[in-house]
Design an enzyme around this catalytic site. Structure first.
Site, PDB file in Angstrom:
ATOM      1  N   PRO B 183      38.006   3.138  43.619  1.00  0.00           N
ATOM      2  CG  PRO B 183      37.004   5.065  44.468  1.00  0.00           C
ATOM      3  CD  PRO B 183      38.107   4.078  44.735  1.00  0.00           C
ATOM      4  CB  CYS B 184      39.167   2.991  38.461  1.00  0.00           C
ATOM      5  SG  CYS B 184      38.644   1.296  38.219  1.00  0.00           S
ATOM      6  CG  HIS B 185      33.173   2.678  40.111  1.00  0.00           C
ATOM      7  ND1 HIS B 185      33.927   2.034  41.066  1.00  0.00           N
ATOM      8  CD2 HIS B 185      32.231   3.384  40.798  1.00  0.00           C
ATOM      9  CE1 HIS B 185      33.450   2.319  42.275  1.00  0.00           C
ATOM     10  NE2 HIS B 185      32.431   3.133  42.141  1.00  0.00           N
TER      11      HIS B 185
END
Lengths: 158, 214
Positions: B183-185
């Site tokens: 989850p780089c978001h």
């Protein structure tokens, strides 16, 4: 240019390989031959020289695999010697009777027709596969077509 | 169905000539479809299917999923160019790539659950081969940011053991080979604004809103 994803090779050349297999061994064994061809091609693919003629490479494998499949079924040796009976009627048998007629041609003529007219290879590439010259490949296909046309006019083909 | 490769079965250089010998073409697409499935099965059995891929439709657009035998290797947004992504995989990992949805069934269903707000973390075997060194270190820490949470680039840099490598964290996120799943978001600017995203700013906002609403 690096090798493209194999999926693209299957999509682009799958139909031509199927036509070659069908021309050499008929529609039933053609599916086995097609499968063997693409599995063998997938195995060897990473070692293929980038920029190679992928189509000619595949057709060469397909021809070998088609003959292997045919031998494994231990049917009559290729090519078939006798002409099949003409179909009783209708278009359903057209493809099959044409394929049967193809099998009666001498080996080089049959292959030249299969590779050029069915698989769509230019004569220069057909010649590479057949191991002869472009002119000889063209002549073999023309002679074979002449025989097929004669059969057709004689009513032995629909 | 979205298929990035070889849309037409007859896309060869040489048009198939319609000679009297070109008979029986009507049944061909069904036969070829069956043969393709058979090839995929045989390839998987003989360990020749180095990369399987499929495309799934999601609320943030079609996602390309690609998996090796080890696990999920790549998730790609449409804006990255699915064809281009597959070409890069061919050059970098292996050209033995086939459209083979079965290997990605589990990833596809976990993503479906995630987008339906029925899943808060992914439980999938992953193949980290596309990330090296510090970037990989950063990716390893991304799952520590919980569902619905956010962390700053600086905080992720500190967690990865290099508090001053804030920019490198930005690069690692921008080149994340497994967005959504890793989850780089959830990594945002220190001032609270979203910052850049490999899937574009709209996709980042949509993912953060999806998780916030749960």
């Amino acid at each position: 240019m690096p090798l493209e994803p194999f999926e693209r090779v299957v999509a682009r050349y799958g139909p031509a390989v199927l036509r070659v297999c069908t021309a050499v061994v008929g529609p039933v064994d053609a599916e086995d031959a097609w499968s063997e061809t693409f599995l063998a091609a997938l195995r060897a693919y990473p070692r293929l020289e980038p920029g190679s003629n992928v189509e000619a490479w595949l057709v060469t494998i397909a021809r070998r695999k088609a003959i292997d499949v045919h031998r494994a079924r231990s049917r009559a040796p290729l090519p078939v010697e006798e002409l099949p009976l003409p179909p009783a009627s209708g278009t359903e048998d057209d493809g099959r009777s044409l394929r049967e007629a193809l099998k009666t041609l001498p080996d080089k003529q049959r292959r030249a027709i299969a590779y050029h007219h069915l698989a769509g290879l230019p004569y220069a590439e057909v010649a590479v596969i057949l191991g002869n010259s472009e002119a000889a490949a063209r002549r073999a296909a023309a002679d074979g077509m002449k025989t097929l046309r004669a059969l057709h006019q004689a009513g032995d083909l629909p | 169905m979205n298929e990035p490769l070889g849309g037409s079965w007859n896309a060869g250089r040489h048009p198939a000539p319609h000679t009297p010998l070109d008979a029986g073409g009507a049944a061909e697409p069904a036969v070829l479809e069956r043969l393709h499935a058979r090839l995929v099965n045989a390839a998987a059995q003989e360990h020749l299917l180095d990369i399987a891929y499929r495309i799934v439709d999601t609320p943030i657009g079609p996602l390309l999923l690609a998996a090796s035998e080890q696990g999920l290797l790549r998730v790609a947004y449409a804006r990255e160019g699915h064809d281009a992504v597959l070409e890069k995989l061919a050059a970098r990992i292996s050209p033995r790539i086939l459209l083979a949805p079965a290997r990605l069934d589990r990833a596809a269903s976990e993503l479906e659950e995630y987008f339906a707000r029925r899943r808060t973390h992914f439980d999938l075997p992953l193949d980290f081969r596309l990330a090296k060194g510090f970037r990989r270190e950063v990716l390893n820490h991304l799952p520590d940011i919980g569902y619905g949470q956010k962390a700053s680039y600086a905080a992720v840099a500190a967690a990865a053991g290099s508090p001053r490598a804030v920019r490198a964290v930005g690069t690692a996120c921008a080149t994340n080979p497994l967005p959504v799943v890793l989850p780089c978001h959830r990594v945002v600017r220190s001032d609270g604004t979203a910052g850049g995203y490999v899937g574009g700013p709209d996709a980042k906002r949509a993912l953060l809103e999806l998780e916030a609403a749960a």
